[in-house]
Design an enzyme around this catalytic site. Structure first.
Site, PDB file in Angstrom:
ATOM      1  N   VAL A 154      31.566  34.932  41.168  1.00 26.63           N
ATOM      2  CA  VAL A 154      32.961  34.793  40.769  1.00 26.63           C
ATOM      3  C   VAL A 154      33.583  36.183  40.876  1.00 26.63           C
ATOM      4  O   VAL A 154      32.944  37.177  40.525  1.00 26.63           O
ATOM      5  CB  VAL A 154      33.075  34.272  39.319  1.00 26.63           C
ATOM      6  CG1 VAL A 154      34.531  34.199  38.875  1.00 26.63           C
ATOM      7  CG2 VAL A 154      32.405  32.901  39.186  1.00 26.63           C
ATOM      8  N   CYS A 155      34.809  36.252  41.391  1.00 32.05           N
ATOM      9  CA  CYS A 155      35.575  37.501  41.404  1.00 32.05           C
ATOM     10  C   CYS A 155      34.820  38.589  42.173  1.00 32.05           C
ATOM     11  O   CYS A 155      34.226  38.315  43.224  1.00 32.05           O
ATOM     12  CB  CYS A 155      35.885  37.881  39.940  1.00 32.05           C
ATOM     13  SG  CYS A 155      37.240  39.045  39.699  1.00 32.05           S
ATOM     14  N   THR A 156      34.801  39.807  41.653  1.00 34.83           N
ATOM     15  CA  THR A 156      34.146  40.928  42.343  1.00 34.83           C
ATOM     16  C   THR A 156      32.624  40.811  42.346  1.00 34.83           C
ATOM     17  O   THR A 156      31.952  41.655  42.954  1.00 34.83           O
ATOM     18  CB  THR A 156      34.543  42.264  41.695  1.00 34.83           C
ATOM     19  OG1 THR A 156      34.348  42.150  40.275  1.00 34.83           O
ATOM     20  CG2 THR A 156      35.998  42.602  41.957  1.00 34.83           C
TER      21      THR A 156
END
Lengths: 279, 279
Positions: A154-156
């Protein structure tokens, strides 16, 4: 005000509480206990529609992880009856997240299942840079990722996966501000919110973890089950500013603000990835 | 693979990491550090647009709380620079959430700020029943709720607020399956996802905490700031099954499934509330 006034039989209540507390939300009322309640038949019928499974799911915690990236999917995935959803970190000590509170992992790198069905990595800001610079964490990601049936982020978190060599020649996504860094890891950036590519699944920034997890439930348990989870989570989102969650449709002044704020971080993160990822 | 290969000056990097790790996401790059990076000017301009504040926000943890109900809002509210967002529980010991992992509170009932700007209560299933039956927890909710400027809840947390007498004659919401229990506490149930009524704000089930928190940011810091937070969180939701998050538009068979599954719990919860709430 006296809790002794309750009209529920105390034994039933205690058994119910014990059972409910010990199981995931959607499968939270076991048959034996439900049989003691007035709505036992409807409950039996409902539960019979849900096939239990046995997915082994491990979510990585590292200092500075964004808690919502981890706990959004953890909630959604935990609704799969029979699935085990656990956090792993370097040691069993509580891990401080990005905003400063602590979450306790259930596994350490040492006693973590070696080959989970799903291995998921949340994002972070400074935390991602620190994880990139920690060979033990990167080795664990590389090893567990290689052995897992499905690897996600998820995300970075996708930059940790990528820097560990797990996104080479995969289509993937990341927080919109770090999408441009994915090619440093050999990944092909996608602007989609959730990207499945063979045995990888990546989600965009922070809240995309909810959509990602629901799509994973759908793949593991089918549409009917996943719809039940979406309804349980009452996931009928109403963001106060429609369009403001996506840089393509957000107010350009807001996009400019966010880029001004985070460009230094993105630059430094790019350097960190270059230092770790294989060319 | 050697992390020593990094081209960033080590002192700058350490300072940056320290600063970034210690602050909330949106305000995570302090000026002094940013000044050392190439994009310092854009960063300065961006930060200058964000008025810092000093909101004191306390979120209750109790055994069995639904982590996402607490941590969704915690993430969103923590992006307000200058705001303090902390968890409180009966003691400083880690609290086990509904799905079985532990979160460590920063305050105990004893050393918690007596009159926060915002006091927020997450929901739960068996955990809510246990909290209702715990006079110490209910006293803390009653006392802190009465002293707070704004009192809020996510999901079944509204039933704890209500049973503590804090929703008497207020419009409020709850998880869709427990809406019908609100009148037991003197509240007027609303099917809206986020309900503001004077000094109370209640959100619907689980994921509604994100919408609730963004609306709170909007009230504290204005539209521009809240739009920035929505973009930071990349909150452009794409639930896999449109309509399935709301019982009014979900597949009726799925609604029936969920009702069959949870009706016993709702009945028992109603009895618990009757035992505690003033008539």
């Amino acid at each position: 005000m006296n809790t002794q006034d309750t009209s529920i039989d105390a034994t039933t209540r205690r058994a119910f509480l014990r059972a409910l507390a010990a199981t995931a939300a959607i499968a939270s009322i076991p048959r034996a206990t439900a049989a003691e309640t007035p709505d036992a038949q409807a409950h039996e019928q409902a539960m019979a529609q849900l096939k239990p499974g046995s997915e082994n799911i491990v979510i990585l915690l590292y200092p500075g992880f964004t808690a919502l990236d981890a706990i959004g999917p953890e909630y959604i995935l935990s609704t799969m009856s029979g699935a085990k959803v656990k956090f792993v970190a370097k040691t069993l000590a509580p891990v401080t997240c990005e905003t400063g509170f602590e979450v306790t992992p259930q596994f350490s790198f040492e006693n973590c299942p070696a080959a989970p069905d799903l291995f998921l990595i949340p994002g972070g800001t400074a935390g991602v840079m620190a994880a990139l610079a920690d060979p033990e964490t990167m080795d664990f990601i590389r090893k567990t990722g290689a052995a897992s049936k499905l690897v996600g982020s998820v995300c970075t978190g996708s930059l940790l996966l990528g820097a560990a060599g797990l996104l080479d020649d995969y289509e993937a996504t990341s927080h919109w501000q770090t999408l441009e860094l994915l090619p440093l890891c050999g990944a092909r950036p996608s602007k989609k919110r959730v990207v499945f590519d063979r045995d990888r699944v990546t989600g965009a920034g922070v809240t995309a973890g909810l959509d990602l997890a629901l799509e994973i439930v759908q793949r593991y348990r089918g549409d009917f089950y996943a719809k039940g989870v979406q309804l349980l989570a009452q996931y009928a989102p109403q963001p106060p500013f429609p369009g403001s969650g996506d840089p393509a449709t957000a107010d350009p002044d807001v996009v400019k603000l966010m880029n001004g704020m985070h460009k230094p971080f993105v630059d430094l993160l790019g350097n960190s990835i270059k230092a770790v990822a294989k060319p």
